[in-house]
Design an enzyme around this catalytic site. Structure first.
Site, PDB file in Angstrom:
ATOM      1  N   GLY A   1       0.752  -1.249   0.000  1.00 21.04           N
ATOM      2  CA  GLY A   1       0.000   0.000   0.000  1.00 21.04           C
ATOM      3  C   GLY A   1       0.781   1.297   0.000  1.00 21.04           C
TER       4      GLY A   1
ATOM      5  N   TYR B   1       1.193  -1.590 -12.324  1.00 21.91           N
ATOM      6  CA  TYR B   1      -0.168  -1.595 -12.846  1.00 21.91           C
ATOM      7  C   TYR B   1      -0.226  -0.960 -14.233  1.00 21.91           C
ATOM      8  CZ  TYR B   1      -0.778  -2.584  -7.918  1.00 21.91           C
ATOM      9  OH  TYR B   1      -0.660  -3.133  -6.677  1.00 21.91           O
TER      10      TYR B   1
ATOM     11  N   GLU C   1       3.502  -6.908   1.706  1.00 23.30           N
ATOM     12  CA  GLU C   1       3.087  -7.240   0.326  1.00 23.30           C
ATOM     13  C   GLU C   1       3.186  -6.008  -0.576  1.00 23.30           C
ATOM     14  OE1 GLU C   1      -0.995  -8.504   0.680  1.00 23.30           O
ATOM     15  OE2 GLU C   1      -0.518 -10.144   2.040  1.00 23.30           O
ATOM     16  N   PRO C   2       4.339  -5.384  -0.674  1.00 18.16           N
ATOM     17  CA  PRO C   2       4.416  -4.157  -1.478  1.00 18.16           C
ATOM     18  C   PRO C   2       4.455  -4.442  -2.974  1.00 18.16           C
ATOM     19  CG  PRO C   2       6.577  -4.714  -0.644  1.00 18.16           C
ATOM     20  CD  PRO C   2       5.639  -5.756  -0.098  1.00 18.16           C
ATOM     21  N   GLY C   3       3.827  -3.588  -3.741  1.00 18.65           N
ATOM     22  CA  GLY C   3       3.893  -3.690  -5.194  1.00 18.65           C
ATOM     23  C   GLY C   3       4.393  -2.375  -5.762  1.00 18.65           C
TER      24      GLY C   3
ATOM     25  N   CYS D   1     -10.574   4.080 -29.981  1.00 19.20           N
ATOM     26  CA  CYS D   1     -11.836   4.780 -30.243  1.00 19.20           C
ATOM     27  C   CYS D   1     -12.688   4.915 -28.987  1.00 19.20           C
ATOM     28  CB  CYS D   1     -12.601   4.035 -31.323  1.00 19.20           C
ATOM     29  SG  CYS D   1     -11.615   3.913 -32.800  1.00 19.20           S
ATOM     30  N   GLU D   2     -12.229   5.699 -28.052  1.00 24.40           N
ATOM     31  CA  GLU D   2     -12.934   5.974 -26.792  1.00 24.40           C
ATOM     32  C   GLU D   2     -12.496   7.373 -26.366  1.00 24.40           C
ATOM     33  OE1 GLU D   2     -14.750   3.892 -24.642  1.00 24.40           O
ATOM     34  OE2 GLU D   2     -14.453   1.992 -25.675  1.00 24.40           O
TER      35      GLU D   2
ATOM     36  N   TYR E   1      -8.827   5.545 -13.379  1.00 24.69           N
ATOM     37  CA  TYR E   1      -8.848   6.264 -12.082  1.00 24.69           C
ATOM     38  C   TYR E   1      -8.599   7.762 -12.241  1.00 24.69           C
ATOM     39  CZ  TYR E   1      -7.176   1.508 -10.992  1.00 24.69           C
ATOM     40  OH  TYR E   1      -6.978   0.157 -10.938  1.00 24.69           O
TER      41      TYR E   1
HETATM   42  N1  LLP Z   1      -1.719  -7.039  -1.268  1.00 24.71           N
HETATM   43  C1  LLP Z   1      -2.986  -7.116  -1.676  1.00 24.71           C
HETATM   44  C2  LLP Z   1      -3.885  -8.085  -1.066  1.00 24.71           C
HETATM   45  C3  LLP Z   1      -3.452  -6.253  -2.688  1.00 24.71           C
HETATM   46  O1  LLP Z   1      -4.709  -6.332  -3.083  1.00 24.71           O
HETATM   47  C4  LLP Z   1      -2.552  -5.324  -3.283  1.00 24.71           C
HETATM   48  C5  LLP Z   1      -2.997  -4.436  -4.351  1.00 24.71           C
HETATM   49  C6  LLP Z   1      -1.214  -5.306  -2.828  1.00 24.71           C
HETATM   50  C7  LLP Z   1      -0.847  -6.165  -1.806  1.00 24.71           C
HETATM   51  C8  LLP Z   1      -0.172  -4.373  -3.388  1.00 24.71           C
HETATM   52  O2  LLP Z   1      -0.490  -3.045  -3.110  1.00 24.71           O
HETATM   53  P1  LLP Z   1       0.549  -1.857  -3.457  1.00 24.71           P
HETATM   54  O3  LLP Z   1       1.745  -1.999  -2.550  1.00 24.71           O
HETATM   55  O4  LLP Z   1       0.905  -1.989  -4.882  1.00 24.71           O
HETATM   56  O5  LLP Z   1      -0.233  -0.639  -3.182  1.00 24.71           O
HETATM   57  N2  LLP Z   1      -4.610  -0.975 -10.172  1.00 24.71           N
HETATM   58  C9  LLP Z   1      -4.546   0.009  -9.117  1.00 24.71           C
HETATM   59  C10 LLP Z   1      -4.010  -0.569  -7.835  1.00 24.71           C
HETATM   60  C11 LLP Z   1      -4.767  -1.797  -7.374  1.00 24.71           C
HETATM   61  C12 LLP Z   1      -4.178  -2.393  -6.135  1.00 24.71           C
HETATM   62  C13 LLP Z   1      -4.734  -3.735  -5.902  1.00 24.71           C
HETATM   63  N3  LLP Z   1      -4.189  -4.416  -4.761  1.00 24.71           N
HETATM   64  C14 LLP Z   1      -3.715   1.182  -9.596  1.00 24.71           C
HETATM   65  O6  LLP Z   1      -3.267   1.181 -10.743  1.00 24.71           O
HETATM   66  O7  LLP Z   1      -3.545   2.168  -8.865  1.00 24.71           O
END
Ligand code: LLP
Length: 427
Positions: free
Chosen positions: A244, A383, A286-288, A355-356, A329
């Site tokens: 997050g 993402y 769980e960072p992304g 085409c949107e 978003y």
């Molecule tokens: N863990 C779980 C259970 C999640 O659902 C997510 C993201 C993460 C970890 C990783 O979160 P992060 O560290 O990346 O914030 N598509 C959207 C973001 C959707 C996030 C979904 N879950 C965007 O482009 O902003």
């Protein structure tokens, strides 16, 4: 430090000029920086070791959905990363990239039996379970396989992550997690199912959080539950606080990963000292986005400059199918010309060929550009490619990984024939 920076008037990825990549691989192309990926991952790893955590007491499970290219997974796996997956497909990617299944956690509200079987076959670290019916299904599948499934319950701490409503997941009316008030009862159900082994607790309250206060509030709620479970005779091996942490797209100032982890570990240490004679609990993350978001750009070429009655458009060859975030978003991404020109700028909307009307990548940007110029859509590492589609029968972009002056094509551009290869015309 950004690894996408100008040298002279040209934008580079590490030591490689972006125009060279466009010439070699075409556009649109995603470009990732290894140095940036490693630096971002290290900010988690360094904070864990600073607080005395070895790999056994703290594990970063990179969230595969944010960028699942095999090269990215392999690079992070070599840094010691575990993986947070949400589908059987993501598990197969992790395995194909040489990731260690014993460091994989499986999140998501809708796991199928096949996905459960696959994950049990590979002895993953844990299933993050989100409902009672899922507990029963997992128990059945594990029984059929004569196994015990390691389980953590995703609880919904009902805290406001203060982020975009589409990416906020920790409030009561979200589809995610088990209601806080029902958590203990649900743990008891799990505890009594023979083919499940309760090992942890997890939560994830949302994405692109700039402040860690909601995360620490969620931690406090999770701690309360761990204590209640302890009193009920259920001991947990780990606590997973989710992902997050946000990044800078424009002028946001997200909390530094090291500062957040310091506050988090300080709280956990004080709690363990007070209630458990200092007995540690393993902490998972769980960072992304905070690992890959600013490690990637989307390189695109301007096809036309179109001067309308009220607006100017830069029509580029990347579109909403390549980077969905603005359409979905209204997300803001920086736009940098690869070549800085010494000409007067104008205000443009940067739009794609789809085409949107929703097919835009950036709005109202002052840009000094000419037709045929290259643009880098910034902060597109997370993402971006993972949410890409084939709308308008557009092949997905190529992906290139840079390491210093080394250039690696890590995904070929999809060709139109690839897109209908699985289709057939009935006789
Ligand atoms: N863990 C779980 C259970 C999640 O659902 C997510 C993201 C993460 C970890 C990783 O979160 P992060 O560290 O990346 O914030 N598509 C959207 C973001 C959707 C996030 C979904 N879950 C965007 O482009 O902003």
């Amino acid at each position: 430090m950004s690894h996408f920076a100008y040298r002279g008037n040209k934008l580079f990825a590490e030591d490689v000029a972006l125009d060279r990549l466009a010439a070699e691989f075409g556009t649109p192309t995603y470009v990732y920086s290894s140095a940036s990926l490693i630096e971002n991952f290290s900010s988690y790893a360094a904070a864990c070791s600073k607080h005395g955590r070895s790999e056994n007491d703290a594990l970063v499970c990179y969230s595969v959905k944010s960028n699942s290219n095999l090269a990215v997974l392999s690079l992070l796996g070599k840094q010691g990363s575990g993986f947070d997956i949400v589908s059987g497909g993501e598990l197969l990617r992790v395995l194909a990239a040489g990731g260690d299944p014993s460091k994989v956690i499986f999140s998501g509200v809708g796991k199928s039996r096949d996905e459960m079987r696959l994950a049990l076959t590979h002895d993953i670290l844990c299933f993050n379970v989100e409902s009672i019916p899922e507990l029963h299904r997992l128990n059945e599948v594990a029984a059929e396989m004569h196994k015990q499934a390691p389980v953590s319950l995703r609880v919904n701490p009902d805290v406001d992550a203060k982020t975009h409503p589409y990416i906020s997941t920790g409030l009561k009316d979200n589809k995610f997690g088990i209601a806080f008030s029902e958590a203990i009862e649900t743990y008891k159900v799990a505890h009594n199912l023979k083919n499940l082994r309760v090992v942890g607790i997890d939560c994830h309250i949302g994405s692109q959080l700039l402040d860690d206060a909601p995360l620490l509030e969620a931690l406090d709620k999770v701690i309360e539950l761990v204590d209640e479970l302890h009193q009920a005779g259920i001991e947990l091996h780990h606590l997973d606080i989710g992902g997050g942490i946000g990044i800078t797209y424009d002028d946001e100032k997200p909390v530094k990963v090291g500062d957040y982890l310091s506050r988090l570990f300080t709280r956990i240490d004080a709690w363990r000292a007070e209630k458990y004679q200092g007995k540690p609990i393993t902490v998972l993350f769980e960072p992304g986005r905070s690992i890959v978001g600013n490690a990637g750009v989307l390189l695109t070429e301007i096809q036309y400059l179109k001067h309308g009655a009220t607006k100017n458009f830069a029509v580029v060859d990347a579109a909403m199918n390549d980077l969905m975030r603005p359409a979905m978003y209204e997300a803001w991404h920086g736009v940098q010309p690869v070549l800085q020109r010494d000409i007067a700028g104008q205000t443009y909307d940067v739009v794609g060929p789809v085409c949107e009307s929703g097919d835009w990548l950036a709005r109202e940007r002052a840009l000094a550009i000419e037709q045929g110029d290259l643009l880098a859509i910034m902060s597109a590492g997370a993402y971006g490619m993972t949410m890409a589609s084939n709308y308008n029968t557009r092949g997905r972009a190529a992906e290139v990984l840079i390491d210093g002056d080394k250039i690696m094509l890590v995904r070929k551009r999809e060709m139109p024939a690839d897109l209908f290869a699985l289709e057939s015309i009935p006789d």
